[in-house]
Design a protein around this motif. Sequence first.
Motif, mmCIF file in Angstrom:
data_model
loop_
_atom_site.group_PDB
_atom_site.id
_atom_site.type_symbol
_atom_site.label_atom_id
_atom_site.label_comp_id
_atom_site.label_asym_id
_atom_site.label_seq_id
_atom_site.Cartn_x
_atom_site.Cartn_y
_atom_site.Cartn_z
ATOM 1 N N ASP A 40 38.342 49.307 30.294
ATOM 2 C CA ASP A 40 38.580 48.301 31.336
ATOM 3 C C ASP A 40 39.822 47.463 31.044
ATOM 4 O O ASP A 40 39.812 46.232 31.131
ATOM 5 C CB ASP A 40 37.357 47.395 31.486
ATOM 6 C CG ASP A 40 37.409 46.575 32.783
ATOM 7 O OD1 ASP A 40 38.009 47.059 33.763
ATOM 8 O OD2 ASP A 40 36.871 45.445 32.797
ATOM 9 N N ASN A 42 43.405 45.585 31.311
ATOM 10 C CA ASN A 42 44.051 44.853 32.402
ATOM 11 C C ASN A 42 45.510 45.299 32.542
ATOM 12 O O ASN A 42 46.004 46.137 31.787
ATOM 13 C CB ASN A 42 43.962 43.341 32.173
ATOM 14 C CG ASN A 42 44.578 42.906 30.856
ATOM 15 O OD1 ASN A 42 45.625 43.405 30.443
ATOM 16 N ND2 ASN A 42 43.931 41.957 30.165
ATOM 17 N N ALA A 43 46.224 44.698 33.505
ATOM 18 C CA ALA A 43 47.597 45.122 33.800
ATOM 19 C C ALA A 43 48.524 44.934 32.593
ATOM 20 O O ALA A 43 49.362 45.796 32.307
ATOM 21 C CB ALA A 43 48.131 44.339 35.003
ATOM 22 N N GLU A 45 47.714 44.878 29.388
ATOM 23 C CA GLU A 45 47.376 45.856 28.352
ATOM 24 C C GLU A 45 47.927 47.234 28.712
ATOM 25 O O GLU A 45 48.390 47.976 27.836
ATOM 26 C CB GLU A 45 45.861 45.913 28.166
ATOM 27 C CG GLU A 45 45.294 44.672 27.477
ATOM 28 C CD GLU A 45 43.781 44.641 27.478
ATOM 29 O OE1 GLU A 45 43.195 44.045 26.553
ATOM 30 O OE2 GLU A 45 43.173 45.206 28.425
ATOM 31 N N ARG A 246 43.703 50.895 41.427
ATOM 32 C CA ARG A 246 43.233 49.567 41.840
ATOM 33 C C ARG A 246 43.845 49.056 43.143
ATOM 34 O O ARG A 246 43.192 48.321 43.865
ATOM 35 C CB ARG A 246 43.484 48.569 40.709
ATOM 36 C CG ARG A 246 42.628 48.895 39.496
ATOM 37 C CD ARG A 246 42.669 47.834 38.428
ATOM 38 N NE ARG A 246 41.822 48.213 37.302
ATOM 39 C CZ ARG A 246 41.849 47.646 36.117
ATOM 40 N NH1 ARG A 246 42.687 46.642 35.874
ATOM 41 N NH2 ARG A 246 41.038 48.056 35.148
ATOM 42 N N SER A 370 50.554 41.436 36.478
ATOM 43 C CA SER A 370 49.414 40.589 36.124
ATOM 44 C C SER A 370 49.469 39.240 36.843
ATOM 45 O O SER A 370 48.451 38.585 37.030
ATOM 46 C CB SER A 370 49.371 40.370 34.608
ATOM 47 O OG SER A 370 50.486 39.605 34.168
ATOM 48 N N ASP A 373 50.967 41.620 41.830
ATOM 49 C CA ASP A 373 50.223 42.878 41.854
ATOM 50 C C ASP A 373 51.196 44.024 41.621
ATOM 51 O O ASP A 373 52.399 43.819 41.494
ATOM 52 C CB ASP A 373 49.442 43.062 43.175
ATOM 53 C CG ASP A 373 50.346 43.048 44.408
ATOM 54 O OD1 ASP A 373 51.550 43.381 44.286
ATOM 55 O OD2 ASP A 373 49.854 42.709 45.493
#
Length: 423
Positions: A40, A42-43, A45, A246, A370, A373
């Motif tokens: 999971d 995030n942007a 990472e 996403r 982050s 978008d």
Amino acid sequence: MSVGHSAGVFWRWWTAGTLSAVGSAVTAIALPLTALIALDANAFEMGLIAAAGYVAWLVIGLPAGVIVQRMPLRGMQVGTDLARAVALLSIPLAWWSGHLTVAQLIVVALVISFSTVLFDVANATFLPSIVERSELESRNSLTSGTHAVTQVGGPPLGGVAVQLLGAVPTLLIDAVSYLVSALLLRSLPERPQEKPDRWPPVRSMIREGWHFVSRHPVMAPCTWAATALCVACGAQIALYPLHLVRTLAAPAGLVGLLLAVEGVGSLIGAALTPRLTGWLGSARALLLSGVVSVAGAILVPLGSGVVGYLCFALGSAIFAAGVVLLSVITRTYRQVASPPDLLSRVMASVRFVTWGAIPVGGLAAGALASIYDSRVALLVSVIAVVCAPLVLVFSPVRHLHDLTDHPSSAVTPDEEAMVKAGH
């Protein structure tokens, strides 16, 4: 080296690279999906993982040319293949034991990155020693075309494998490909190695290669144009999976198909390069590549739903065609316009700048996505793409028909003979 033996060496070299590229194409989708699905991520990472995959060009990009010139070439290629295989095998082992983290994915990406730097410089240096100068562009086009085919087949294979096996077990495919590549490369003859009584200082050797590239009236603007495109490529590597999963809500199988369309564009670009350079001249074809890349980059982030899928597919294919056109033309030019004793350092210096820009683009795009978008970040990356044709237009390239028309491109017959002798 006889013609037949030379051809056999080339095809073994090509087969090893092709097998490795197939596995890498699978990993290109399996690794980010591992981060997204299993951890999971995030942007930001995702941006770190993408940057780690290329940051080695910033760290050892310049000394890589010196290392390749001084070390046994075959042993280095085999060793870097084995290092990449072991790094990838660590991911399933950690996952099955319940200890897999984003940090490990970043470390694995770093190991692959550093190994790939040395491997790629060695490979690019090796090719001119086994083919005639007149065949370099066609062999480079073949190599780029083969890479494009693996881009076409790899992501769908990866997407299907992720759905059937899971993201982490799919990485085993790439590990196996590196092992097979190492076995094939081990069968190649070792190239004659320069062994002077005393090597010049590493810093002076690096400086010599860098000065040749940065002060060359044709090679320098080609390098800066490629660097601008690589900034955008870094953004795309970091954000394409995120954008599809996403922002456009694409399932894993469709993600693989949409990413494969980029490979179709690359294949078309590679196939058309010899014809375009023959028709327009290499310099004018290079200017065309910049315009094509801009058009594709603008299309990628537009639309949503089915329209978004179509814009992404068409835009990524057009952009990839432009990038491959530029890549084949400039790589061939470096191989024929560089003095043989400088070739490995020239290739390393160029890739230090160009591929070193990829993690910069990936980190910047991940940070921007982050905050806003992926769509906004991809649109902002178009600014970098626009810089590529602008750099070429305001350089001597604008006045040339072929890049080799410039007086600085002359390589003496003695130097060409040295290339064929493997020095």
